[in-house]
Design a protein around this motif. Sequence first.
Motif, PDB file in Angstrom:
ATOM      1  N   MET A   1       0.821  -1.188   0.000  1.00 31.18           N
ATOM      2  CA  MET A   1       0.000   0.000   0.000  1.00 31.18           C
ATOM      3  C   MET A   1       0.868   1.257   0.000  1.00 31.18           C
ATOM      4  O   MET A   1       0.536   2.233  -0.655  1.00 31.18           O
ATOM      5  CB  MET A   1      -0.918  -0.056   1.239  1.00 31.18           C
ATOM      6  CG  MET A   1      -1.939   1.027   1.273  1.00 31.18           C
ATOM      7  SD  MET A   1      -3.134   0.714  -0.009  1.00 31.18           S
ATOM      8  CE  MET A   1      -4.278   1.950   0.324  1.00 31.18           C
ATOM      9  N   GLN A   2       1.981   1.189   0.726  1.00 36.52           N
ATOM     10  CA  GLN A   2       2.858   2.342   0.811  1.00 36.52           C
ATOM     11  C   GLN A   2       3.494   2.628  -0.557  1.00 36.52           C
ATOM     12  O   GLN A   2       3.678   3.766  -0.948  1.00 36.52           O
ATOM     13  CB  GLN A   2       3.939   2.083   1.860  1.00 36.52           C
ATOM     14  CG  GLN A   2       4.854   3.270   2.065  1.00 36.52           C
ATOM     15  CD  GLN A   2       5.939   2.975   3.070  1.00 36.52           C
ATOM     16  OE1 GLN A   2       6.086   1.831   3.503  1.00 36.52           O
ATOM     17  NE2 GLN A   2       6.692   3.970   3.440  1.00 36.52           N
ATOM     18  N   ARG A   3       3.801   1.589  -1.314  1.00 32.81           N
ATOM     19  CA  ARG A   3       4.400   1.761  -2.638  1.00 32.81           C
ATOM     20  C   ARG A   3       3.423   2.457  -3.586  1.00 32.81           C
ATOM     21  O   ARG A   3       3.828   3.308  -4.380  1.00 32.81           O
ATOM     22  CB  ARG A   3       4.817   0.399  -3.177  1.00 32.81           C
ATOM     23  CG  ARG A   3       5.487   0.472  -4.529  1.00 32.81           C
ATOM     24  CD  ARG A   3       6.022  -0.896  -4.911  1.00 32.81           C
ATOM     25  NE  ARG A   3       6.447  -0.926  -6.273  1.00 32.81           N
ATOM     26  CZ  ARG A   3       7.680  -0.614  -6.686  1.00 32.81           C
ATOM     27  NH1 ARG A   3       8.579  -0.248  -5.825  1.00 32.81           N
ATOM     28  NH2 ARG A   3       8.004  -0.693  -7.954  1.00 32.81           N
ATOM     29  N   LEU A   4       2.127   2.126  -3.494  1.00 29.87           N
ATOM     30  CA  LEU A   4       1.118   2.750  -4.345  1.00 29.87           C
ATOM     31  C   LEU A   4       1.009   4.245  -4.036  1.00 29.87           C
ATOM     32  O   LEU A   4       0.936   5.066  -4.950  1.00 29.87           O
ATOM     33  CB  LEU A   4      -0.230   2.053  -4.153  1.00 29.87           C
ATOM     34  CG  LEU A   4      -1.370   2.559  -5.034  1.00 29.87           C
ATOM     35  CD1 LEU A   4      -1.032   2.329  -6.505  1.00 29.87           C
ATOM     36  CD2 LEU A   4      -2.654   1.855  -4.683  1.00 29.87           C
ATOM     37  N   GLU A   5       1.009   4.597  -2.768  1.00 33.21           N
ATOM     38  CA  GLU A   5       0.955   6.016  -2.400  1.00 33.21           C
ATOM     39  C   GLU A   5       2.199   6.744  -2.890  1.00 33.21           C
ATOM     40  O   GLU A   5       2.132   7.897  -3.335  1.00 33.21           O
ATOM     41  CB  GLU A   5       0.812   6.159  -0.887  1.00 33.21           C
ATOM     42  CG  GLU A   5      -0.554   5.752  -0.371  1.00 33.21           C
ATOM     43  CD  GLU A   5      -0.615   5.799   1.152  1.00 33.21           C
ATOM     44  OE1 GLU A   5       0.360   6.258   1.785  1.00 33.21           O
ATOM     45  OE2 GLU A   5      -1.638   5.357   1.690  1.00 33.21           O
ATOM     46  N   HIS A   6       3.360   6.077  -2.791  1.00 33.17           N
ATOM     47  CA  HIS A   6       4.601   6.687  -3.265  1.00 33.17           C
ATOM     48  C   HIS A   6       4.544   6.932  -4.777  1.00 33.17           C
ATOM     49  O   HIS A   6       4.981   7.974  -5.265  1.00 33.17           O
ATOM     50  CB  HIS A   6       5.781   5.774  -2.911  1.00 33.17           C
ATOM     51  CG  HIS A   6       7.104   6.334  -3.329  1.00 33.17           C
ATOM     52  ND1 HIS A   6       7.632   7.475  -2.765  1.00 33.17           N
ATOM     53  CD2 HIS A   6       7.998   5.901  -4.260  1.00 33.17           C
ATOM     54  CE1 HIS A   6       8.799   7.726  -3.336  1.00 33.17           C
ATOM     55  NE2 HIS A   6       9.049   6.785  -4.239  1.00 33.17           N
ATOM     56  N   MET A   7       3.969   5.989  -5.539  1.00 39.76           N
ATOM     57  CA  MET A   7       3.832   6.135  -6.995  1.00 39.76           C
ATOM     58  C   MET A   7       2.877   7.274  -7.337  1.00 39.76           C
ATOM     59  O   MET A   7       3.121   8.034  -8.275  1.00 39.76           O
ATOM     60  CB  MET A   7       3.344   4.827  -7.620  1.00 39.76           C
ATOM     61  CG  MET A   7       4.340   3.691  -7.537  1.00 39.76           C
ATOM     62  SD  MET A   7       5.852   4.051  -8.414  1.00 39.76           S
ATOM     63  CE  MET A   7       5.311   3.757 -10.060  1.00 39.76           C
ATOM     64  N   GLN A   8       1.786   7.386  -6.576  1.00 35.63           N
ATOM     65  CA  GLN A   8       0.848   8.486  -6.819  1.00 35.63           C
ATOM     66  C   GLN A   8       1.526   9.826  -6.556  1.00 35.63           C
ATOM     67  O   GLN A   8       1.322  10.788  -7.291  1.00 35.63           O
ATOM     68  CB  GLN A   8      -0.392   8.336  -5.944  1.00 35.63           C
ATOM     69  CG  GLN A   8      -1.312   7.239  -6.391  1.00 35.63           C
ATOM     70  CD  GLN A   8      -2.496   7.053  -5.451  1.00 35.63           C
ATOM     71  OE1 GLN A   8      -2.518   7.576  -4.349  1.00 35.63           O
ATOM     72  NE2 GLN A   8      -3.474   6.285  -5.910  1.00 35.63           N
ATOM     73  N   HIS A   9       2.348   9.899  -5.516  1.00 37.16           N
ATOM     74  CA  HIS A   9       3.067  11.131  -5.213  1.00 37.16           C
ATOM     75  C   HIS A   9       4.036  11.468  -6.347  1.00 37.16           C
ATOM     76  O   HIS A   9       4.152  12.621  -6.761  1.00 37.16           O
ATOM     77  CB  HIS A   9       3.817  10.984  -3.877  1.00 37.16           C
ATOM     78  CG  HIS A   9       4.660  12.169  -3.547  1.00 37.16           C
ATOM     79  ND1 HIS A   9       4.115  13.379  -3.193  1.00 37.16           N
ATOM     80  CD2 HIS A   9       6.014  12.332  -3.529  1.00 37.16           C
ATOM     81  CE1 HIS A   9       5.087  14.246  -2.968  1.00 37.16           C
ATOM     82  NE2 HIS A   9       6.248  13.634  -3.165  1.00 37.16           N
TER      83      HIS A   9
END
Length: 158
Positions: A1-9
Amino acid sequence: MQRLEHMQHLDKHLVDELAQVARESVRDELREQARGQRRKAALYGASGAVALYAGAAVALAVGLALALVLPGWAAALITAVILGVLAYALRNAARPSPGRGAAGQASVPGQRDAGRGSVGGAPVPPVPSTPPTTGVVPPRPDTPAPGAPGSGTPGPRG
């Protein structure tokens, strides 16, 4: 989940950066175009000023030529009348008269309203004098009549 938020950022950061680069390039392009247009405008303005002085010199020459055969006041008066008539003729040439269209073209004979003669600069075809017949569609000139040899459709008797 943290990787997805990082990609969105990262995506948001990339979009912001691309938008900034696009704004800067458009701003630079518009600045360059404005610089060229300012130069053109200055040259047109200078050309108009020089033409004004040339016209004044021509008017002076006409007045002095008339002053050779007439008194000075009469030569100045005649020159002023000539310039007034010229200004009036130029003004009338620039304005569309009621008999002409906005583009300076003569109106079509038989046309009821000169203002309705064109739509967006394109001529409007005249209205036919007889209304179209209903229910009967005439055949196209390049197609054979139904039932004719080579038409591909049988005649009225099948």
